[in-house]
Each structure stands twice: as structure tokens, then as C-alpha cells.
Design an enzyme around this catalytic site. Structure first.
Site, PDB file in Angstrom:
ATOM      1  N   ASN A   9      37.541   8.474 -12.954  1.00  0.00           N
ATOM      2  CA  ASN A   9      36.323   7.594 -13.237  1.00  0.00           C
ATOM      3  C   ASN A   9      36.544   7.079 -14.459  1.00  0.00           C
ATOM      4  O   ASN A   9      36.362   7.613 -15.514  1.00  0.00           O
ATOM      5  CB  ASN A   9      34.842   8.136 -13.199  1.00  0.00           C
ATOM      6  CG  ASN A   9      33.785   7.536 -13.527  1.00  0.00           C
ATOM      7  OD1 ASN A   9      33.807   6.249 -13.984  1.00  0.00           O
ATOM      8  ND2 ASN A   9      32.661   8.250 -13.728  1.00  0.00           N
ATOM      9  N   LYS A  11      34.813   4.909 -16.120  1.00  0.00           N
ATOM     10  CA  LYS A  11      33.474   4.501 -17.087  1.00  0.00           C
ATOM     11  C   LYS A  11      33.596   3.218 -17.646  1.00  0.00           C
ATOM     12  O   LYS A  11      34.578   2.385 -17.084  1.00  0.00           O
ATOM     13  CB  LYS A  11      33.094   5.942 -17.967  1.00  0.00           C
ATOM     14  CG  LYS A  11      33.190   6.953 -17.333  1.00  0.00           C
ATOM     15  CD  LYS A  11      32.653   8.151 -17.914  1.00  0.00           C
ATOM     16  CE  LYS A  11      32.748   9.390 -17.493  1.00  0.00           C
ATOM     17  NZ  LYS A  11      32.094  10.520 -18.046  1.00  0.00           N
ATOM     18  N   HIS A  95      25.834   8.956 -10.861  1.00  0.00           N
ATOM     19  CA  HIS A  95      26.321   9.470 -11.842  1.00  0.00           C
ATOM     20  C   HIS A  95      25.175  10.051 -12.889  1.00  0.00           C
ATOM     21  O   HIS A  95      24.453   8.988 -13.106  1.00  0.00           O
ATOM     22  CB  HIS A  95      27.443   8.450 -12.641  1.00  0.00           C
ATOM     23  CG  HIS A  95      28.402   9.311 -13.383  1.00  0.00           C
ATOM     24  ND1 HIS A  95      27.776   9.627 -14.711  1.00  0.00           N
ATOM     25  CD2 HIS A  95      29.587  10.048 -13.250  1.00  0.00           C
ATOM     26  CE1 HIS A  95      29.042  10.265 -15.330  1.00  0.00           C
ATOM     27  NE2 HIS A  95      29.966  10.522 -14.538  1.00  0.00           N
ATOM     28  N   GLU A  97      25.431   9.633 -16.022  1.00  0.00           N
ATOM     29  CA  GLU A  97      25.022   8.524 -17.114  1.00  0.00           C
ATOM     30  C   GLU A  97      24.023   7.459 -16.704  1.00  0.00           C
ATOM     31  O   GLU A  97      23.521   6.900 -17.256  1.00  0.00           O
ATOM     32  CB  GLU A  97      26.531   8.077 -17.408  1.00  0.00           C
ATOM     33  CG  GLU A  97      27.338   9.153 -18.300  1.00  0.00           C
ATOM     34  CD  GLU A  97      28.567   9.093 -18.203  1.00  0.00           C
ATOM     35  OE1 GLU A  97      29.443   8.014 -17.660  1.00  0.00           O
ATOM     36  OE2 GLU A  97      29.359   9.965 -18.500  1.00  0.00           O
ATOM     37  N   GLU A 165      28.692  17.761 -11.110  1.00  0.00           N
ATOM     38  CA  GLU A 165      29.160  17.560 -12.501  1.00  0.00           C
ATOM     39  C   GLU A 165      27.862  17.676 -13.453  1.00  0.00           C
ATOM     40  O   GLU A 165      27.166  17.248 -13.729  1.00  0.00           O
ATOM     41  CB  GLU A 165      29.198  15.807 -12.683  1.00  0.00           C
ATOM     42  CG  GLU A 165      30.332  15.332 -11.751  1.00  0.00           C
ATOM     43  CD  GLU A 165      30.889  13.869 -12.460  1.00  0.00           C
ATOM     44  OE1 GLU A 165      32.192  14.147 -12.829  1.00  0.00           O
ATOM     45  OE2 GLU A 165      30.207  13.077 -13.007  1.00  0.00           O
ATOM     46  N   GLY A 171      32.543  15.018 -20.826  1.00  0.00           N
ATOM     47  CA  GLY A 171      32.918  14.583 -21.911  1.00  0.00           C
ATOM     48  C   GLY A 171      32.792  15.472 -23.174  1.00  0.00           C
ATOM     49  O   GLY A 171      32.937  14.887 -24.351  1.00  0.00           O
ATOM     50  N   SER A 211      35.042  17.447 -17.646  1.00  0.00           N
ATOM     51  CA  SER A 211      36.033  18.014 -18.904  1.00  0.00           C
ATOM     52  C   SER A 211      37.229  18.566 -18.099  1.00  0.00           C
ATOM     53  O   SER A 211      37.666  19.523 -18.522  1.00  0.00           O
ATOM     54  CB  SER A 211      35.445  19.025 -19.963  1.00  0.00           C
ATOM     55  OG  SER A 211      34.626  18.287 -20.921  1.00  0.00           O
TER      56      SER A 211
HETATM   57  P1  13P Z   1      35.094  13.897 -18.186  1.00  0.00           P
HETATM   58  O1  13P Z   1      36.277  14.037 -17.311  1.00  0.00           O
HETATM   59  O2  13P Z   1      35.366  12.719 -19.411  1.00  0.00           O
HETATM   60  O3  13P Z   1      34.165  15.070 -18.839  1.00  0.00           O
HETATM   61  O4  13P Z   1      33.920  12.786 -17.363  1.00  0.00           O
HETATM   62  C1  13P Z   1      33.594  13.564 -16.213  1.00  0.00           C
HETATM   63  C2  13P Z   1      32.805  12.595 -15.471  1.00  0.00           C
HETATM   64  O5  13P Z   1      31.752  11.971 -15.810  1.00  0.00           O
HETATM   65  C3  13P Z   1      33.462  11.965 -14.295  1.00  0.00           C
HETATM   66  O6  13P Z   1      32.519  11.126 -13.673  1.00  0.00           O
END
Ligand code: 13P
Length: 241
Positions: A9, A11, A95, A97, A165, A171, A211
Site C-alpha cells: 500500500n 498510500k 483502511h 486512515e 491492521e 507507520g 510496521s
Molecule cells: P506501515 O507498513 O507503513 O506501518 O503501514 C501499514 C499499512 O497501513 C498498510 O496498509
């Protein structure tokens, strides 16, 4: 056996140049055919067409979102048919976010999941708890209610991959421990058995995100109910994976 699934992803990251670089890296990478894992990359919408054109055919392309209406006056949105027209076969939905920053509700994520599946787009359905919810021992309640909303609209889960997640792991560099992840994945599988079907519980891929790196992925992958990963930051490094 469930086919191992790895999603990247991106983003809201990257440029024409860096997305091309990542695709070149993937095109030149050795994906062991014996392992037979499914690999899907999810760049920003503006790079979906480019990604599908340049990427090797054994790697699929995912959108990061899709709308639940077929077409019309919905400025800024992208339809299921438009994704299909571009050769995109997956979409991420739910997601954290989008749930947190864009305030998407469970019910909206459910109708988008239904629309995607009806139109023939597979769904990476993201669920997960905040740190506050985990500390209040509400993790299982949160993830099962996120699933229950989708189960109201969807009977056939065969084109859904569930991505667990935990928000506190995204992140942050704070990956869930193998035990923490396995515990939630098993609870999700049990929920599927009781609320959808035994068959769905056995066949649905439940992947972990938060992560994940080349260093911590091996131990997580050994857990019986972890069927792959959704990788954010680490998927932006062309040589990784
Ligand atoms: P990170 O791997 O940067 O922690 O992000 C995970 C994520 O949100 C994948 O959709």
C-alpha cells in the site's frame, strides 16, 4: 492451504519517477513460483493505469479506495467499472486512515465492499483497533463489529482478503508481537466460522499490516492464522520484497 498474499500500500506517496522505479524493481525481482504467493500493489489512483501498463502480469494492481455508486455526479470519486477498465482487479477498503481521517463509517465501507464485489473487484478489507481500544480490552469487539457491518451486505467472502491492521502499529515501527497478531487473527477466523460459514473461515486469507519489514515478517508468517501482509512504508523501497 491458503495462498500467501502480500500487498503493498503506497498510500499518498510517490511520483511518476518513483512509482516507475518500484515497478522496475518488482519486474526484476525473483518471485519464487514454488512459493506461489499472490502479490498486489496499490499505488495512488493517478498511477493505477501506469502501474497496470508497466507491471509484470503475475503481479496485480489494487486501488486504495472505490465508490459505491456506478457512475454520475460524484466529483472526485472513482467507480468499480473505471477500475476494471484500467485492468485493476483489487481495491483496499476500510483502511484506518480513511476511517479516522476521512471519517468513513462501517456502513459506508460495507456498501463499498458490496459494490466492488458485485462488479468483480476483489477487496482487501482493513480492520483494526486503536491503542485506546486495545488498552480497554476492546480489540476483539472492535474488529468483529467492523466485520459484522460487512456481513450485513455480503454473503460470499471468497473475493475478500481481511487485513488486520492495529492502528497503533501503522507507520510507528511498533509491530504487533507474533502472539498479539495470531490471537486476533484466530478470533477473526472463529468469528467467520460462527457468523459466515466454516468454509469461509477455513479459506479466507487474513493478513497482517502495521510496521511489517523484511526483518519481522518471517516470524509473523510462521503463525498458523497469518496468511500474508499488507505493507506500507517498506513497500516503497524498490529492492525490498
Ligand atoms: P506501515 O507498513 O507503513 O506501518 O503501514 C501499514 C499499512 O497501513 C498498510 O496498509
Amino acid at each position: 492451504a491458503r495462498r500467501f498474499f502480500v500487498g503493498g500500500n503506497f498510500k499518498m506517496n510517490g511520483s511518476l519517477k518513483t512509482v516507475k522505479d518500484i515497478i522496475n524493481g518488482l519486474n526484476n525481482a525473483q518471485l519464487d513460483p514454488n512459493v506461489g504467493m499472490e502479490v498486489v500493489v496499490a499505488p495512488s489512483a493517478i498511477y493505477l493505469v501506469l502501474a497496470r501498463e508497466l507491471l509484470r502480469k503475475d503481479v496485480e494492481v489494487a486501488a486504495q479506495n472505490v465508490f459505491d455508486k456506478p457512475n454520475g455526479a460524484f466529483t472526485g470519486e472513482i467507480s468499480v467499472d473505471q477500475l476494471k477498465d484500467a485492468g485493476v482487479t483489487w481495491t483496499i477498503l476500510g483502511h484506518s486512515e480513511r476511517r479516522v481521517i476521512l471519517q468513513e463509517e462501517n456502513s459506508f465501507i460495507a456498501t463499498k465492499t458490496e459494490a466492488a464485489l458485485k462488479g468483480g473487484i476483489s477487496v482487501i478489507l482493513c480492520i483494526g483497533e486503536s491503542l485506546e481500544q486495545r488498552e480497554a480490552s476492546k480489540t476483539i469487539d472492535v474488529v468483529t463489529s467492523q466485520l459484522a457491518a460487512v456481513a450485513q451486505c455480503v454473503q460470499d467472502w471468497s473475493d475478500i482478503v481481511i487485513a488486520y491492521e492495529p492502528i497503533w502499529a501503522i507507520g510507528t515501527g511498533k509491530v504487533a508481537t507474533t502472539q498479539q497478531a495470531q490471537e486476533v487473527h484466530l478470533a477473526i477466523r472463529k468469528w467467520l466460522a460462527s457468523n459466515v460459514s466454516e468454509q469461509t473461515s477455513e479459506t479466507t486469507r487474513i493478513i497482517y499490516g502495521g510496521s511489517v519489514t523484511d526483518k519481522n515478517c518471517k516470524d509473523l508468517a510462521k503463525q498458523p492464522d497469518i496468511d500474508g501482509f499488507l505493507v506500507g512504508g517498506a513497500s516503497l523501497k524498490p529492492a525490498c520484497e
